[in-house]
Design a protein around this motif. Sequence first.
Motif, mmCIF file in Angstrom:
data_model
loop_
_atom_site.group_PDB
_atom_site.id
_atom_site.type_symbol
_atom_site.label_atom_id
_atom_site.label_comp_id
_atom_site.label_asym_id
_atom_site.label_seq_id
_atom_site.Cartn_x
_atom_site.Cartn_y
_atom_site.Cartn_z
ATOM 1 N N LEU A 128 0.399 -1.112 0.171
ATOM 2 C CA LEU A 128 -0.141 -0.167 0.302
ATOM 3 C C LEU A 128 0.831 0.923 0.072
ATOM 4 C CD1 LEU A 128 -3.026 1.413 -0.011
ATOM 5 C CD2 LEU A 128 -2.383 1.711 2.571
ATOM 6 N N ILE A 129 2.364 0.785 0.469
ATOM 7 C CA ILE A 129 2.509 2.313 0.840
ATOM 8 C C ILE A 129 3.127 3.123 -0.560
ATOM 9 C CG2 ILE A 129 4.659 3.377 1.692
ATOM 10 C CD1 ILE A 129 4.239 1.739 4.399
ATOM 11 N N ASN A 130 3.972 1.799 -1.073
ATOM 12 C CA ASN A 130 4.313 1.675 -2.775
ATOM 13 C C ASN A 130 3.266 2.007 -3.701
ATOM 14 O OD1 ASN A 130 7.781 0.815 -2.868
ATOM 15 N ND2 ASN A 130 6.779 -0.499 -0.989
ATOM 16 N N LEU A 131 2.074 1.837 -3.527
ATOM 17 C CA LEU A 131 1.251 1.881 -4.377
ATOM 18 C C LEU A 131 0.917 3.352 -3.970
ATOM 19 C CD1 LEU A 131 0.251 0.648 -6.733
ATOM 20 C CD2 LEU A 131 -2.550 0.375 -4.749
ATOM 21 N N VAL A 132 1.416 3.944 -2.950
ATOM 22 C CA VAL A 132 0.399 5.579 -3.045
ATOM 23 C C VAL A 132 1.769 6.140 -3.470
ATOM 24 C CG1 VAL A 132 0.809 7.574 -1.927
ATOM 25 C CG2 VAL A 132 -0.479 5.592 -1.140
ATOM 26 N N GLY A 133 3.659 5.744 -3.037
ATOM 27 C CA GLY A 133 4.884 6.348 -3.637
ATOM 28 C C GLY A 133 4.909 6.530 -5.061
ATOM 29 N N PHE A 134 3.889 5.697 -5.596
ATOM 30 C CA PHE A 134 4.075 5.353 -7.410
ATOM 31 C C PHE A 134 3.689 6.600 -7.956
ATOM 32 C CE2 PHE A 134 0.855 4.065 -10.905
ATOM 33 C CZ PHE A 134 2.087 3.526 -11.989
ATOM 34 N N VAL A 135 2.059 6.346 -7.466
ATOM 35 C CA VAL A 135 1.464 7.697 -7.558
ATOM 36 C C VAL A 135 1.672 9.182 -8.034
ATOM 37 C CG1 VAL A 135 -1.384 8.960 -7.588
ATOM 38 C CG2 VAL A 135 -0.684 5.974 -7.443
ATOM 39 N N ILE A 136 2.846 9.052 -6.923
ATOM 40 C CA ILE A 136 2.777 10.489 -6.392
ATOM 41 C C ILE A 136 4.226 11.016 -7.231
ATOM 42 C CG2 ILE A 136 3.841 12.067 -5.081
ATOM 43 C CD1 ILE A 136 2.504 10.440 -2.762
ATOM 44 N N ILE A 183 9.855 9.137 -14.047
ATOM 45 C CA ILE A 183 8.539 8.186 -14.547
ATOM 46 C C ILE A 183 9.455 6.413 -13.689
ATOM 47 C CG2 ILE A 183 7.640 7.388 -16.037
ATOM 48 C CD1 ILE A 183 7.944 9.650 -17.007
ATOM 49 N N GLY A 184 10.515 6.196 -14.206
ATOM 50 C CA GLY A 184 10.785 4.551 -13.936
ATOM 51 C C GLY A 184 10.810 4.780 -12.344
ATOM 52 N N ASP A 185 11.362 5.403 -11.397
ATOM 53 C CA ASP A 185 11.795 5.438 -9.924
ATOM 54 C C ASP A 185 9.658 4.750 -9.967
ATOM 55 O OD1 ASP A 185 13.104 4.206 -7.598
ATOM 56 O OD2 ASP A 185 12.733 6.864 -7.079
ATOM 57 N N ALA A 186 9.063 5.991 -10.052
ATOM 58 C CA ALA A 186 7.531 5.233 -9.975
ATOM 59 C C ALA A 186 7.341 4.074 -10.437
ATOM 60 C CB ALA A 186 6.915 6.554 -10.645
ATOM 61 N N PHE A 187 7.543 3.749 -11.521
ATOM 62 C CA PHE A 187 7.160 2.354 -12.110
ATOM 63 C C PHE A 187 7.234 1.372 -11.210
ATOM 64 C CE2 PHE A 187 5.470 4.174 -16.011
ATOM 65 C CZ PHE A 187 4.331 3.787 -16.042
ATOM 66 N N HIS A 188 9.118 1.661 -10.534
ATOM 67 C CA HIS A 188 9.294 0.743 -9.415
ATOM 68 C C HIS A 188 9.098 0.050 -7.899
ATOM 69 C CE1 HIS A 188 14.258 -1.376 -8.692
ATOM 70 N NE2 HIS A 188 13.059 -1.834 -8.914
ATOM 71 N N MET A 189 8.806 0.949 -7.905
ATOM 72 C CA MET A 189 7.768 1.335 -6.881
ATOM 73 C C MET A 189 6.479 0.666 -7.124
ATOM 74 S SD MET A 189 7.312 5.054 -4.811
ATOM 75 C CE MET A 189 8.569 5.183 -3.566
ATOM 76 N N LEU A 190 6.115 0.621 -8.435
ATOM 77 C CA LEU A 190 4.927 0.292 -9.041
ATOM 78 C C LEU A 190 4.865 -1.520 -8.332
ATOM 79 C CD1 LEU A 190 1.869 0.057 -9.991
ATOM 80 C CD2 LEU A 190 2.894 -0.291 -12.362
ATOM 81 N N PHE A 191 5.761 -1.442 -9.393
ATOM 82 C CA PHE A 191 6.445 -3.446 -9.381
ATOM 83 C C PHE A 191 6.730 -3.401 -8.056
ATOM 84 C CE2 PHE A 191 5.929 -2.496 -13.688
ATOM 85 C CZ PHE A 191 5.959 -4.246 -14.290
#
Length: 280
Positions: free
Chosen positions: A4-12, A26-34
Amino acid sequence: MVALINLVGFVIELAGGLLFGSVALIGDAFHMLFDALAYVLAFGAAYVSRRTEPGEYWSYGLDRVEPFTAFLNGVLLVPMVGYLVWESYQRFLKPVEIDPLMTAGLATGGLVVNFASVYYLQGGEMNLNEKGAYYHLIGDTGASVAVIVSMLVVEFTGSTLADPITAVLIAVIIIWSAVKLLRESGKIFFQRSPVSVDEVETRLKQLEGVVAVDDVHVWQLSSTIRVASMHLKDDVQSLEEREKLKTQAVDVLHDEFDVDHATIDMASESNEYAQVPEHQ
């Protein structure tokens, strides 16, 4: 919680990367999503395997779900790497304007999220699936640091090339995690022995009463369940001695080779039917 924490971080971070023009963010965001997906898969695999009892057709339960999910985690990293490399290439061809300070600020927030997640999860033993998700998280921590450094370079040098270069470095971190995960889960799928079969044979031959050790197989159902089967020939004189010898062999396999389930076929050396046929 970590998912959940990483999903919020991905969106931001995704919003910030699109708004401020940073492909590295953007790459760091996608890494958070994964990371989030990895932990959802890990949680689901653990839930299924631990709550599924062995039955008529699933004699070992569903413990194989763990390496399968770990393998899937590794495969899912590949398209993200392709996207980052392609987008970085486009930025090399056509550099875009970046707001380095705002991007660095968001990356710092991502770094805090990653540190919190690592601190929350560190300690104790992890199975393969949990390790796979943990690799995602460690890689993302390094990626956040790389984004911050690259934005400082952009701020003080004015060169926006640091952004796509950092994105490629993040892609390398991701592919390293994927390869490591695929190799470990692949060893389980292809039943690579986790220990030396020769060492197992040598050690069992040291037991008093054991004449020969044949047809030894050691493999893993999951990263936490190790199985072995073999054929032992002995020269003991009674069934009681044979049972005692078998118990000793099982103890050696468990204590020295971490075998959880051992199947040992015991037979007298003089038994002509105890000969093990050679594999063709």
